[in-house]
Design a protein around this motif. Structure first.
Motif, PDB file in Angstrom:
ATOM      1  N   ILE A  31       0.897  -1.239  -0.002  1.00 24.10           N
ATOM      2  CA  ILE A  31      -0.107   0.241  -0.196  1.00 24.10           C
ATOM      3  C   ILE A  31       1.168   1.144  -0.020  1.00 24.10           C
ATOM      4  N   THR A  32       0.476   1.722  -1.451  1.00 22.96           N
ATOM      5  CA  THR A  32       1.447   3.433  -0.917  1.00 22.96           C
ATOM      6  C   THR A  32       1.069   4.220  -0.665  1.00 22.96           C
ATOM      7  N   THR A  33      -0.135   4.558  -0.976  1.00 23.31           N
ATOM      8  CA  THR A  33      -0.920   6.023  -0.878  1.00 23.31           C
ATOM      9  C   THR A  33      -2.097   6.388  -0.617  1.00 23.31           C
ATOM     10  N   PHE A  34      -2.136   6.601   0.239  1.00 25.94           N
ATOM     11  CA  PHE A  34      -4.647   7.716   0.333  1.00 25.94           C
ATOM     12  C   PHE A  34      -4.272   8.890  -0.137  1.00 25.94           C
ATOM     13  N   LEU A  35      -5.141   8.464  -1.275  1.00 23.09           N
ATOM     14  CA  LEU A  35      -5.194  10.310  -2.323  1.00 23.09           C
ATOM     15  C   LEU A  35      -6.351  10.588  -2.086  1.00 23.09           C
ATOM     16  N   VAL A  92     -11.681   8.037  -1.222  1.00 21.18           N
ATOM     17  CA  VAL A  92     -10.521   8.016  -0.747  1.00 21.18           C
ATOM     18  C   VAL A  92      -9.995   7.124  -1.930  1.00 21.18           C
ATOM     19  N   ASP A  93      -9.019   6.979  -2.688  1.00 22.44           N
ATOM     20  CA  ASP A  93      -8.043   6.599  -3.691  1.00 22.44           C
ATOM     21  C   ASP A  93      -6.979   5.882  -3.190  1.00 22.44           C
ATOM     22  N   TYR A  94      -7.325   4.758  -2.663  1.00 23.95           N
ATOM     23  CA  TYR A  94      -6.109   4.583  -1.818  1.00 23.95           C
ATOM     24  C   TYR A  94      -5.402   3.461  -2.724  1.00 23.95           C
ATOM     25  N   ASN A  95      -4.128   3.522  -2.755  1.00 23.39           N
ATOM     26  CA  ASN A  95      -3.705   2.825  -4.390  1.00 23.39           C
ATOM     27  C   ASN A  95      -1.771   1.991  -3.899  1.00 23.39           C
ATOM     28  N   GLY A  96      -1.431   0.988  -4.568  1.00 22.15           N
ATOM     29  CA  GLY A  96      -0.378   0.507  -4.252  1.00 22.15           C
ATOM     30  C   GLY A  96      -0.388  -0.545  -5.631  1.00 22.15           C
ATOM     31  N   PRO A 133      -0.544  -5.644 -10.881  1.00 20.39           N
ATOM     32  CA  PRO A 133      -0.982  -4.438 -11.127  1.00 20.39           C
ATOM     33  C   PRO A 133      -1.387  -3.975 -10.061  1.00 20.39           C
ATOM     34  N   SER A 134      -1.340  -2.965 -10.451  1.00 14.81           N
ATOM     35  CA  SER A 134      -1.985  -1.892  -9.060  1.00 14.81           C
ATOM     36  C   SER A 134      -3.186  -1.551  -8.744  1.00 14.81           C
ATOM     37  N   PHE A 135      -4.205  -1.115  -7.861  1.00 14.57           N
ATOM     38  CA  PHE A 135      -5.063  -1.164  -7.032  1.00 14.57           C
ATOM     39  C   PHE A 135      -5.854  -0.668  -7.928  1.00 14.57           C
ATOM     40  N   ASP A 136      -5.140   0.258  -8.530  1.00 11.93           N
ATOM     41  CA  ASP A 136      -6.403   0.165  -9.460  1.00 11.93           C
ATOM     42  C   ASP A 136      -6.843  -0.202 -10.363  1.00 11.93           C
ATOM     43  N   LEU A 155     -12.460  -5.065  -3.791  1.00  9.63           N
ATOM     44  CA  LEU A 155     -10.849  -3.923  -3.112  1.00  9.63           C
ATOM     45  C   LEU A 155     -12.034  -2.785  -3.431  1.00  9.63           C
ATOM     46  N   PRO A 156     -12.583  -2.812  -1.741  1.00 10.78           N
ATOM     47  CA  PRO A 156     -13.305  -2.743  -0.914  1.00 10.78           C
ATOM     48  C   PRO A 156     -12.662  -0.814  -1.731  1.00 10.78           C
ATOM     49  N   GLU A 157     -13.923   0.082  -1.812  1.00  7.92           N
ATOM     50  CA  GLU A 157     -14.112   1.957  -1.692  1.00  7.92           C
ATOM     51  C   GLU A 157     -13.979   2.308  -0.310  1.00  7.92           C
TER      52      GLU A 157
END
Length: 255
Positions: free
Chosen positions: A75-79, A119-123, A132-135, A145-147
């Motif tokens: 997990i890299t970011t919470f945007l 929230v766009d939590y990504n990784g 693959p990325s979360f997105d 992956l729940p929002e």
């Protein structure tokens, strides 16, 4: 002189790091008995009042499969957080292996506009088939992956539920059931705590939304049924009970 200065600098950094981690860990205690992907669901997160200090903790569980066996998550970011709201992740860096737990601590004060903030939590998900990325996973497998949605309200306003479409929501609280053991080796029981219900049915869905098991009221014995998923891949499944009175869902992890 230079060496002493370096030593004082290192000691100061270590002291600050220990203080920061201690303060952070008090707000973000990992719940190792929680097997929901993300909880609480957005509907149950406290609203953020404008100009009022805010705190909330989100628990994370790393599922063993997203259609393919998972080696690890990063997990890299919470945007897209409201301005003034910051996050910290425990552990940090947040690299999780299947069945690991983590938590995200949100805090701060915002003056942003009233409304819902998705929230766009990504990784990245590390698979044998690729990374693959979360997105990307969200785009090809919606719902895996729940929002997370945060709601900003005026100071003193009432906090109504936030609608995100997350599956694990009780739409009628009269339905109450348990799933155990969880995690499971593949065989588990579903017990309805208060019933019976009219025309009740139970379905188990995999992470792609495919129904892998279904039963009706007549299949229940003393409001309990045993389900065998040993023939199916390990990973996360959704157990859904539906009746004329309402619908409720819970997650089950098959190890």
């Amino acid at each position: 002189m230079f060496i002493h200065s370096i030593r004082r600098f290192i000691i100061a950094v270590l002291a600050f790091t220990m203080f920061s981690y201690s303060s952070f860990s008090q707000g973000c205690v990992i719940d190792t008995n929680n097997f929901e992907l993300l909880s609480p669901a957005s509907e149950y997160l406290p609203c953020i009042e404008r100009n009022v200090p805010y705190e909330a903790t989100i628990q994370i569980f790393a599922i063993p499969s997203v259609g393919f066996p998972v080696d690890s998550y990063l997990i890299t970011t919470f945007l897209n957080l409201p301005s003034g709201i910051t996050y910290s992740i425990n552990p940090m860096p947040c690299k999780l292996y299947p069945a690991d737990h983590a938590c995200v601590y949100l805090s701060g004060t915002t003056t942003d506009s009233v409304g819902n903030y998705l929230v766009d939590y990504n990784g990245f998900i590390y698979l044998q088939q690729g990374t693959p990325s979360f997105d990307y996973v969200r785009s090809i497998q919606p719902g895996v992956l729940p929002e997370v949605s945060l709601k900003v309200i005026e100071q003193g306003a009432s906090c109504s539920n936030t609608s995100t479409g997350i599956e694990d929501v009780v739409s009628n609280k009269e339905i109450d059931f348990t799933v155990y053991p969880n995690p499971s080796s593949g065989i588990f029981d579903v017990k309805i705590s208060n019933g019976p219900y009219r025309n009740a049915e139970i379905n188990v869905l995999d992470v792609t939304g495919r129904t892998v098991y279904s039963a009706t009221t007549g299949d229940f014995l003393n409001n309990k049924i045993s389900i065998d998923l040993k023939a199916y891949p390990k990973g996360l499944y959704l157990v859904r009970v539906r009746s004329a009175e309402g619908i409720a869902s819970k997650n089950i992890v098959v190890e």
